[in-house]
Scaffold this active site. Structure first.
Site, PDB file in Angstrom:
ATOM      1  N   SER A 246      11.437  22.441  34.369  1.00  0.00           N
ATOM      2  CA  SER A 246      10.847  22.906  35.616  1.00  0.00           C
ATOM      3  C   SER A 246      10.545  21.723  36.543  1.00  0.00           C
ATOM      4  CB  SER A 246       9.597  23.736  35.307  1.00  0.00           C
ATOM      5  OG  SER A 246       9.156  24.453  36.451  1.00  0.00           O
ATOM      6  N   ASP A 364      14.874  34.115  33.661  1.00  0.00           N
ATOM      7  CA  ASP A 364      13.918  33.322  34.416  1.00  0.00           C
ATOM      8  C   ASP A 364      13.658  33.965  35.780  1.00  0.00           C
ATOM      9  OD1 ASP A 364      12.336  31.412  35.586  1.00  0.00           O
ATOM     10  OD2 ASP A 364      13.608  29.723  35.045  1.00  0.00           O
ATOM     11  N   HIS A 392      12.003  31.383  31.575  1.00  0.00           N
ATOM     12  CA  HIS A 392      11.604  30.080  32.084  1.00  0.00           C
ATOM     13  C   HIS A 392      11.145  29.155  30.957  1.00  0.00           C
ATOM     14  CE1 HIS A 392      10.586  27.378  35.335  1.00  0.00           C
ATOM     15  NE2 HIS A 392       9.386  27.183  34.835  1.00  0.00           N
TER      16      HIS A 392
END
Length: 433
Positions: A246, A364, A392
């Site tokens: 991320s 995600d 995610h």
């Protein structure tokens, strides 16, 4: 929920953010953790583990490619042209190994000879014009000849080798994203330590057991990037592999751009597209800290719904063990508003010559798959792998699959280029009898 509302009420009255995160002074390095002071008063907790943490041996003598040993050598040749109209033209001039996994289909081959895209510009047009219509505009009007704003030439040769366990010059760096901690990498750290790799995983400032300054400027991208630079320079060896998740992907990109000779490979997990960072104006994280603290139970539940493909007891336990969103409301707000990095645009990413593995969880809801596909198009050496069962937090949901993909990429090296064959010599004339 009632506790969060009560704490938020006192936060509004007292004007101080509750639940501040501070360093755990009782944890000693003998437990595998080290506290590194990157700046005066700014301390990060670091997990540093490996079977043999001996000093780096002297490097072997360089191999002479002219003598025929071209194993792992890749010629990186690119011309990047930025036009004043906001168009970006990337021309791949050499032949570089590349494999993509787009739309769930395996594919391997060379990158396209030229790629023309619209630079991301929130204040500009929709950016949907056809890349192939460079000679014509809307309504049949002819475009004037475009004058380049700047042109970047890349011409270098890199040696990409297999990174195996117990090799003393290989270090794996794991960098988490907003709201997490080094605990989200537990399955990966344990797996690679067992294989003999040396691993380094820091807690970002304000996360996990790192110190949490009560100043918003301490959580800008640039402040956190300098923290990661300090950690990298402390533990880096000859061949370093950066693994980010991320927001942590942005720091990996930054380090790979700053240290191209030290970063050997990069792995980006659900990192998004190659666009510059800019905080959103209309975001829930712009609300006052005390209001965010009142909403923290709702935020945690929303993260569980969006960050995991399933929301069962196992996922809730993983969320708790991984310390996701277990940060103070002040830190969370400062982290989200501090994501400003205009330099990290498409051009910045197109300049990277390091091989990159992109891992994307198909469920995600934070990062659409199209963003990682765009990243794979911009990068010179990119492998995109999709995990159907993941979201995610794919490294927590599908640790075995992620570990296998990461290990295969570490062991990968390009096929040796064929040696130049000697020119055939003319046959000697036959003697007459």
């Amino acid at each position: 929920m009632l506790t969060g509302v009560t704490d938020g009420f006192f936060c509004c009255l007292l004007g101080t953010p509750p639940n501040a995160v501070g360093p755990l002074e009782s944890v000693e390095s003998s437990d595998g953790y080290t506290f590194v002071e990157v700046k005066p008063g700014r301390v990060l907790r670091v997990k540093h583990a490996g079977p043999a943490l001996a000093p780096t041996p002297p490097p072997p003598p360089p191999l002479d490619a002219a003598q025929g040993d071209r194993s792992g050598l890749v010629r990186c040749q690119r011309r990047i042209t930025v036009y004043r109209s906001g168009r970006l033209l990337v021309e791949n001039l050499g032949r570089a190994p590349r494999a993509d996994l787009l739309h769930g289909q395996n594919g391997s081959g060379e990158p396209p000879a030229a790629l023309e895209v619209e630079l991301a510009d929130p204040a500009g047009s929709d950016g949907r014009s056809n890349p192939g219509s460079a000679g014509s505009g809307s309504g049949g009007r002819r475009r004037r000849a475009r004058r380049p704003k700047r042109t970047i030439h890349i011409d270098c040769e890199k040696r990409i080798t297999s990174c195996k366990g117990a090799q003393a010059d290989v270090v794996l760096f794991f960098i988490h994203g907003v709201g997490g901690s080094l605990a989200i990498w537990k399955e990966q750290l344990d797996f690679f330590v067992r294989l003999g790799y040396e691993v380094v995983a820091p807690d970002l400032a304000g996360h996990g057991a790192s110190s949490a300054p009560q100043v918003a400027a301490a959580y800008t991208f640039y402040a956190l990037a300098e923290d990661m630079r300090a950690i990298f320079k402390r533990y880096a060896k000859k061949r370093n592999v950066l693994i980010g998740h991320s927001y942590g992907v942005s720091f990996c990109t930054f380090l790979a751009h700053e240290y191209p000779d030290l970063v050997h490979k990069v792995i980006m997990i659900n990192g998004g597209g190659p666009t510059a960072l800019e905080p959103s104006i209309c975001s829930i994280f712009n609300m006052p800290t005390c209001v965010l603290h009142c909403l923290s139970p709702c935020l945690a539940w929303s993260f569980l719904k969006a960050g995991f493909a399933r929301q069962g007891a196992k996922e809730k336990q993983l969320l708790k063990e991984g310390n996701a969103f277990n940060v103070s409301s002040f830190v969370l707000r400062a982290m989200m508003s501090g994501q400003y990095w205009p330099e990290g645009d498409e051009v910045y990413h197109a300049e990277l010559t390091v091989p990159v593995l992109l891992v994307h969880g198909m469920h995600d809801k934070f990062v659409p798959v199209e963003e990682d596909q765009r990243m794979a198009e911009i990068l010179l050496l990119a492998f995109l792998k999709l995990i159907d069962e993941g979201s995610h937090m794919v490294m927590l949901e599908c640790p075995e699959t992620v570990n296998t993909l990461l290990h295969e990429f570490l062991l990968w090296e390009p096929e040796p280029s064929p040696k130049a064959l000697p020119e055939p010599q003319p046959a000697p004339p036959e003697e007459k009898k």
